[in-house]
Design an enzyme around this catalytic site. Structure first.
Site, PDB file in Angstrom:
ATOM      1  N   ARG A 102      16.729  27.967 -55.008  1.00  7.72           N
ATOM      2  CA  ARG A 102      17.986  28.510 -54.535  1.00  7.72           C
ATOM      3  C   ARG A 102      18.551  27.583 -53.472  1.00  7.72           C
ATOM      4  O   ARG A 102      17.905  27.338 -52.450  1.00  7.72           O
ATOM      5  CB  ARG A 102      17.724  29.895 -53.955  1.00  7.72           C
ATOM      6  CG  ARG A 102      18.988  30.611 -53.597  1.00  7.72           C
ATOM      7  CD  ARG A 102      18.774  32.098 -53.473  1.00  7.72           C
ATOM      8  NE  ARG A 102      17.980  32.478 -52.318  1.00  7.72           N
ATOM      9  CZ  ARG A 102      18.103  33.666 -51.715  1.00  7.72           C
ATOM     10  NH1 ARG A 102      18.955  34.548 -52.171  1.00  7.72           N
ATOM     11  NH2 ARG A 102      17.348  33.961 -50.697  1.00  7.72           N
ATOM     12  N   THR A 143      24.716  27.556 -50.894  1.00 11.85           N
ATOM     13  CA  THR A 143      25.585  28.227 -51.877  1.00 11.85           C
ATOM     14  C   THR A 143      24.906  29.464 -52.458  1.00 11.85           C
ATOM     15  O   THR A 143      25.574  30.285 -53.077  1.00 11.85           O
ATOM     16  CB  THR A 143      25.894  27.281 -53.053  1.00 11.85           C
ATOM     17  OG1 THR A 143      24.648  26.983 -53.714  1.00 11.85           O
ATOM     18  CG2 THR A 143      26.525  25.974 -52.587  1.00 11.85           C
ATOM     19  N   ASP A 185      10.383  36.520 -47.756  1.00 12.39           N
ATOM     20  CA  ASP A 185      10.385  35.538 -48.841  1.00 12.39           C
ATOM     21  C   ASP A 185       9.079  35.683 -49.629  1.00 12.39           C
ATOM     22  O   ASP A 185       7.992  35.403 -49.108  1.00 12.39           O
ATOM     23  CB  ASP A 185      10.508  34.130 -48.256  1.00 12.39           C
ATOM     24  CG  ASP A 185      10.679  33.086 -49.355  1.00 12.39           C
ATOM     25  OD1 ASP A 185      11.745  32.473 -49.432  1.00 12.39           O
ATOM     26  OD2 ASP A 185       9.724  32.909 -50.162  1.00 12.39           O
ATOM     27  N   ASP A 211       6.851  32.538 -49.844  1.00 13.32           N
ATOM     28  CA  ASP A 211       6.189  32.250 -48.570  1.00 13.32           C
ATOM     29  C   ASP A 211       5.091  33.260 -48.278  1.00 13.32           C
ATOM     30  O   ASP A 211       4.011  32.883 -47.811  1.00 13.32           O
ATOM     31  CB  ASP A 211       7.205  32.263 -47.420  1.00 13.32           C
ATOM     32  CG  ASP A 211       8.075  31.020 -47.409  1.00 13.32           C
ATOM     33  OD1 ASP A 211       7.683  30.002 -48.019  1.00 13.32           O
ATOM     34  OD2 ASP A 211       9.155  31.073 -46.795  1.00 13.32           O
TER      35      ASP A 211
HETATM   36  N1  URA Z   1      13.827  35.901 -52.597  1.00  9.21           N
HETATM   37  C1  URA Z   1      12.841  36.366 -51.807  1.00  9.21           C
HETATM   38  O1  URA Z   1      11.728  35.867 -51.830  1.00  9.21           O
HETATM   39  N2  URA Z   1      13.101  37.397 -50.982  1.00  9.21           N
HETATM   40  C2  URA Z   1      14.298  37.990 -50.908  1.00  9.21           C
HETATM   41  O2  URA Z   1      14.472  38.946 -50.143  1.00  9.21           O
HETATM   42  C3  URA Z   1      15.320  37.478 -51.736  1.00  9.21           C
HETATM   43  C4  URA Z   1      15.061  36.437 -52.576  1.00  9.21           C
END
Ligand code: URA
Length: 208
Positions: free
Chosen positions: A103, A107, A199, A202
């Site tokens: 991602r 953007t 995330d 992560d």
């Molecule tokens: N990707 C993620 O890992 N967490 C989110 O909250 C949104 C996208």
């Protein structure tokens, strides 16, 4: 399209542990593995069966087995891999594909860097897995690619979905059923799910 929220108490309990920011990486990964079994159970609920003749120690019988070609599981990298591992324990003979999308943080648009999927997608049930259906941008792009490769029967399996992501998927790919453990409140202004779990990549790989 159908939206299935797996509201089983075990799923909800494990999800709460995963959301908790003090849950460490190793536990997060273990929970994801456990929860993926339970969600996979739902996503595969309506798979067609056919009868096969087998011999039990007692007699001959017509017994049900999954019909058609083996399933294809497609992990949307990298966070999809956490779900993939668990589902493969449940469906070990599934074929596996990978879609690499990251991602762009400015953007929020998906950028493709890898695509490798099994042959014959047109004749397989394809289960695309990504823990987070957030903006829907990368999930929709992954489904675009899978359809481009011939997939016709696609299901999307995630852990958390935002209302925005569901609408986006519904509008773009109304034929794709979604199975999730929860639908959260909304997206943050940087496209994260709220309250969410942070995330997912992560959290599962300990990269932050
Ligand atoms: N990707 C993620 O890992 N967490 C989110 O909250 C949104 C996208």
């Amino acid at each position: 399209m159908t939206l299935t929220v797996v509201d089983h108490p075990l799923v909800q309990h494990k999800l709460t542990l995963m959301r908790n920011k003090s849950t460490p990486t190793n536990q997060f990964r273990q929970l994801l593995r456990e929860i993926s079994h339970l969600i996979a159970y739902e996503v595969t609920r309506n798979l067609p069966l056919e009868n096969r003749t087998i011999e039990t120690p007692m007699t001959t019988m017509q017994a049900p087995v999954l019909a058609g070609k083996k399933l294809a599981l497609v992990s949307i990298l990298r966070a999809g891999n956490g779900l993939l591992d668990g589902i493969l324990e449940l469906i070990p003979s599934a074929r596996v594909g990978f879609v690499g999308l990251y991602r762009d943080e400015k953007t929020l648009k998906p950028v493709q860097y890898y695509f490798k999927v099994p042959d014959d997608l047109a004749h397989r049930v394809v289960i695309a897995v990504d823990p987070m259906l957030a903006t829907g941008n990368s999930s929709v792009a992954a489904i675009d690619l899978l359809k481009g490769a011939g997939a016709q029967n696609i299901k999307f399996l995630c852990l958390l979905a935002s209302p925005e992501g569901i609408i986006r998927m519904q509008e773009t790919h109304p034929d794709v059923d979604i199975v999730t453990a929860a639908v959260d409140e909304k997206l943050s202004d940087i496209g994260y799910i709220l309250p969410g779990l942070g995330d997912a990549g992560d959290r599962m790989f300990g990269t932050k």
